[in-house]
Design an enzyme around this catalytic site. Structure first.
Site, mmCIF file in Angstrom:
data_model
loop_
_atom_site.group_PDB
_atom_site.id
_atom_site.type_symbol
_atom_site.label_atom_id
_atom_site.label_comp_id
_atom_site.label_asym_id
_atom_site.label_seq_id
_atom_site.Cartn_x
_atom_site.Cartn_y
_atom_site.Cartn_z
ATOM 1 N N SER A 33 0.823 -1.211 0.000
ATOM 2 C CA SER A 33 0.000 0.000 0.000
ATOM 3 C C SER A 33 0.867 1.277 0.000
ATOM 4 C CB SER A 33 -0.953 -0.062 1.190
ATOM 5 O OG SER A 33 -1.998 0.843 1.044
ATOM 6 N N ASP A 119 -9.511 -6.128 -3.771
ATOM 7 C CA ASP A 119 -8.963 -4.914 -3.140
ATOM 8 C C ASP A 119 -9.850 -3.714 -3.460
ATOM 9 O OD1 ASP A 119 -7.387 -2.673 -2.359
ATOM 10 O OD2 ASP A 119 -5.596 -3.932 -2.453
ATOM 11 N N HIS A 153 -7.667 -5.593 0.575
ATOM 12 C CA HIS A 153 -6.459 -4.798 0.749
ATOM 13 C C HIS A 153 -5.689 -5.256 1.989
ATOM 14 C CE1 HIS A 153 -4.077 -1.308 -0.189
ATOM 15 N NE2 HIS A 153 -4.120 -0.912 1.057
#
Ligand SMILES: *[C@@H]1O[C@H](CO)[C@@H](O)[C@H](O)[C@H]1NC(C)=O
Ligand SMILES: *[C@@H]1O[C@H](CO)[C@@H](O)[C@H](O)[C@H]1NC(C)=O
Ligand SMILES: *[C@@H]1O[C@H](CO)[C@@H](O)[C@H](O)[C@H]1NC(C)=O
Ligand SMILES: *[C@@H]1O[C@H](CO)[C@@H](O)[C@H](O)[C@H]1NC(C)=O
Length: 331
Positions: A33, A119, A153
């Site tokens: 991320s 995600d 995610h």
């Protein structure tokens, strides 16, 4: 006499071969991320040093263009707004002003890219833009992508974390897929050994005074924690030249020590690979501040407009920590 020469030649070739096939001395990087965006920045900016990058749920270099609004829209949710022509130009301009290394170095590096099918935070389209971005500089055979695992995610493991489709703390999910192993197998120069089957020993962690490497301002201003951790397996503690290599692993937002303690650097699977492959893993640590309430690494400019270049305060700090490890452990 000829025979002796042949033996000498064979030994010479063998030594050369051994030098050619080792991972020793290599520097690679990865992240999840915001840490993935940071890993891309570090790879692109220091491409004369970094031989490979593993990118989990991150987008192209300088995607945010020093603007938090672009970061949270185009670079997370709406990839149709990402103009790669402009990002190539921004990258080439940075190289022309010597604030990043020449982009020609990238051609000899490798990239492993991951995006979960489910995600919803950094959508797959953004990560696919990263793949296209890298293809501009690197042959497609040196880029490996994984887009078919049904993860939300998160940093995906094969033995720790939440349900694969879960979205929430600590943003580590168990999807029966060892990201750390898969990425390191692809980006390290040569084949690697399978991870250790026993959990890594906590005694191998070294606390590093990260604040002493911050070139200017306070740790809080820099969005960096006072200390970082390095996992140093016993064979690397010996400090013998030609044995070990370094991998830098960046955590994501909401994965700082005050929020999740040692969870990221103990449970993501890197250390068990370090044990069997003579790897030192450096875990830089971010810290939340007013402009960065979630404790993300800087990929949109909260530390200043030069955040993505070699002059960025976080980039400089991590580079100095890396140089310290290389020198201290005789890498
Ligand atoms: C992308 O940016 C370039 C350079 O600014 C521009 O010429 C081009 O029209 C843009 N493409 C799109 C799809 O907006
Ligand atoms: C994971 O979540 C999905 C969707 O909520 C559910 O169907 C599945 O049973 C869960 N798996 C486990 C192992 O809890
Ligand atoms: C690409 O990555 C996947 C998942 O890590 C792996 O199974 C595959 O072997 C890799 N492909 C190559 C060519 O290395
Ligand atoms: C090893 O680590 C896993 C995942 O963190 C944990 O579930 C397990 O209990 C640990 N095993 C031992 C023997 O400590």
């Amino acid at each position: 006499m000829y025979k002796d020469l042949n033996v000498l030649l064979a030994i010479f070739i063998l030594i050369q071969y051994c030098i050619c096939i080792t991972n020793a001395g290599s520097v690679t990087v990865s992240g999840i991320s915001s840490g993935a965006y940071m890993a891309v920045q570090f790879h692109v900016a220091f491409s004369s040093v970094v031989q490979g990058a593993g990118v989990i749920a991150g987008g192209p270099y300088y995607c945010a263009n020093n603007d938090v609004l672009i970061a949270t829209t185009s670079c997370m949710a709406d990839p149709s707004l990402i103009n790669l022509t402009e990002l190539y130009a921004a990258t080439d301009f940075a190289a022309s002003t010597l604030t990043i290394d020449p982009t020609s170095n990238l051609a000899s590096t490798k990239v492993w890219i991951y995006s979960g099918m489910k995600d919803t935070v950094v959508v797959q389209g953004v990560v696919k833009k990263l793949e296209t971005y890298y293809q501009h500089y690197i042959d497609a055979s040196q880029i490996n992508t994984t887009y078919n695992i049904p993860s939300e995610h998160s940093f995906v493991t094969d033995n720790f974390g939440n349900n694969c489709s879960y979205l929430g703390p600590d943003y580590i999910n168990n999807c029966n897929f060892n990201s750390a192993y898969n990425l390191l197998s692809f980006i390290l120069p040569t084949e690697i050994n399978p991870p250790s089957t026993t959990n890594s020993s906590k005694e191998n962690f070294v606390e590093i005074d990260q604040s002493q490497f911050i070139p200017y301002g306070t740790a809080l201003d820099a969005g960096l924690y006072d200390y970082a951790f390095a996992y140093i397996p016993p064979q690397c503690q010996q400090r013998n030249k030609g044995v070990c290599s370094v991998h830098i692993a960046y955590h994501g937002c909401l994965q700082t020590i005050p929020l999740i303690g040692d969870t990221f650097y103990v449970n993501t699977g890197y250390n068990e690979i370090a044990d069997t492959n003579n790897l030192i893993i450096l875990y830089p640590q971010a810290q939340a501040n007013t402009l960065n309430p979630k404790g993300c690494f800087d990929w949109w400019g909260y530390t200043g407009a030069d955040y993505a270049s070699q002059l960025g305060v976080q980039m400089l700090t991590v580079k100095k920590m890396l140089d310290y490890l290389i020198s201290e452990y005789n890498i």
